[in-house]
Design a protein around this motif. Structure first.
Motif, mmCIF file in Angstrom:
data_model
loop_
_atom_site.group_PDB
_atom_site.id
_atom_site.type_symbol
_atom_site.label_atom_id
_atom_site.label_comp_id
_atom_site.label_asym_id
_atom_site.label_seq_id
_atom_site.Cartn_x
_atom_site.Cartn_y
_atom_site.Cartn_z
ATOM 1 N N UNK A 44 0.826 -1.213 0.000
ATOM 2 C CA UNK A 44 0.000 0.000 0.000
ATOM 3 C C UNK A 44 0.855 1.256 0.000
ATOM 4 N N UNK A 45 1.948 1.235 0.770
ATOM 5 C CA UNK A 45 2.859 2.389 0.785
ATOM 6 C C UNK A 45 3.446 2.608 -0.605
ATOM 7 N N UNK A 46 3.930 1.537 -1.216
ATOM 8 C CA UNK A 46 4.542 1.654 -2.541
ATOM 9 C C UNK A 46 3.546 2.181 -3.572
ATOM 10 N N UNK A 47 2.298 1.731 -3.489
ATOM 11 C CA UNK A 47 1.310 2.184 -4.473
ATOM 12 C C UNK A 47 1.009 3.670 -4.311
ATOM 13 N N UNK A 48 0.840 4.117 -3.091
ATOM 14 C CA UNK A 48 0.589 5.535 -2.861
ATOM 15 C C UNK A 48 1.767 6.369 -3.345
ATOM 16 N N UNK A 49 2.971 5.908 -3.050
ATOM 17 C CA UNK A 49 4.181 6.623 -3.476
ATOM 18 C C UNK A 49 4.281 6.638 -5.004
ATOM 19 N N UNK A 50 3.971 5.517 -5.634
ATOM 20 C CA UNK A 50 4.027 5.436 -7.098
ATOM 21 C C UNK A 50 3.082 6.452 -7.741
ATOM 22 N N UNK A 51 1.888 6.586 -7.186
ATOM 23 C CA UNK A 51 0.925 7.522 -7.761
ATOM 24 C C UNK A 51 1.406 8.964 -7.651
ATOM 25 N N UNK A 52 2.020 9.324 -6.541
ATOM 26 C CA UNK A 52 2.536 10.694 -6.432
ATOM 27 C C UNK A 52 3.661 10.919 -7.430
ATOM 28 N N UNK A 53 4.489 9.908 -7.672
ATOM 29 C CA UNK A 53 5.526 10.024 -8.701
ATOM 30 C C UNK A 53 4.902 10.231 -10.069
ATOM 31 N N UNK A 54 3.870 9.463 -10.362
ATOM 32 C CA UNK A 54 3.214 9.563 -11.660
ATOM 33 C C UNK A 54 2.591 10.937 -11.846
ATOM 34 N N UNK A 55 1.870 11.413 -10.835
ATOM 35 C CA UNK A 55 1.171 12.679 -10.974
ATOM 36 C C UNK A 55 2.119 13.876 -10.952
#
Length: 241
Positions: A44-55
């Motif tokens: 869950x941490x990695x997914x949230x972090x990935x989305x901020x990188x993407x956006x």
């Protein structure tokens, strides 16, 4: 829970445009999550972090690395729901990179986990079929049929009606407008974007605003049209952009 708190703080820092603090908080959350015998939390941490990188437009590579790590963690975790979300994100990033078959394979895995028995799942409300249809729409938008993308987005948005889902609904509707542009219906897309402007203004979310700006860029060929000027006025009044 410390990990959940740090993850939320990382997302809030991103929303307030403090990207350096956001990265530091996600790194701390990941470090703490690795100490737990609950791999789904690390996913869950990695997914949230990935989305901020993407956006934040730091490129697909870092976001894909984080999502791949999320998938590996989720595979050994106790939550099929978190695993479904990880595969859905993997599908979206593959589609954005133009990898159609990888996207379809990841979507298949996401639906397999979404349709599994979720009794005893530690994160049963963290993802839903409505969310997953939105990811299907994104994949169709990038490597498929925009008419199918539009339908997927419409179905997704109709189910994301809870107050905590307003931001996600605004994102999905903005992507739905992109599908209409790809279908050669720019004025209808602009009409839809007016609703998205109101939703983005009401939620104050950074991500819906970023998605709106991207959708507006897609309308550049029609920038001299009055209906584009009306949308620009609405964007300026509501979001100052």
């Amino acid at each position: 829970m410390a990990v959940a708190g740090m993850t939320l703080a990382g997302r809030l820092a991103f929303e307030t445009r403090d990207d350096a603090a956001s990265r530091a908080l996600y790194a701390e959350a990941s470090q703490e999550a690795r100490k737990l015998a609950e791999p789904w939390r690390l996913a869950s941490v990695h997914m949230s972090h990935a989305l901020t990188n993407l956006y934040a437009r730091r490129g697909l590579d870092e976001a894909r690395r984080l999502v791949d790590e999320a998938v590996r963690a989720a595979r050994t975790g106790q939550s099929a729901v978190v695993r479904a979300r990880a595969h859905a994100l993997q599908a979206e990033l593959a589609a954005r990179a133009g990898h159609k078959w990888q996207a379809q394979a990841a979507l298949g895995l996401a639906w397999y986990d979404m349709e599994a028995d979720h009794a005893g799942d530690p994160a049963p409300t963290s993802f839903s079929p409505g969310h997953l249809r939105g990811f299907e729409g994104v994949c169709e938008l990038y490597v498929g049929d925009p008419s199918k993308a539009y339908d997927r987005f419409a179905r997704s948005a109709s189910t994301l009606s809870a107050s905590r889902e307003r931001v996600q609904q605004a994102i999905v509707k903005t992507d739905q407008a992109l599908a209409r542009i790809r279908l050669g219906e720019p004025e209808a897309a602009a009409d839809l974007l007016h609703d998205c402007v109101d939703a983005a203004s009401a939620t104050g979310g950074r991500v819906p605003a970023l998605r709106l700006r991207r959708a507006r860029q897609e309308l550049r060929p029609w920038r001299r049209e009055g209906w584009v000027a009306d949308l620009d006025d609405h964007l300026m009044d509501a979001l100052g952009a």
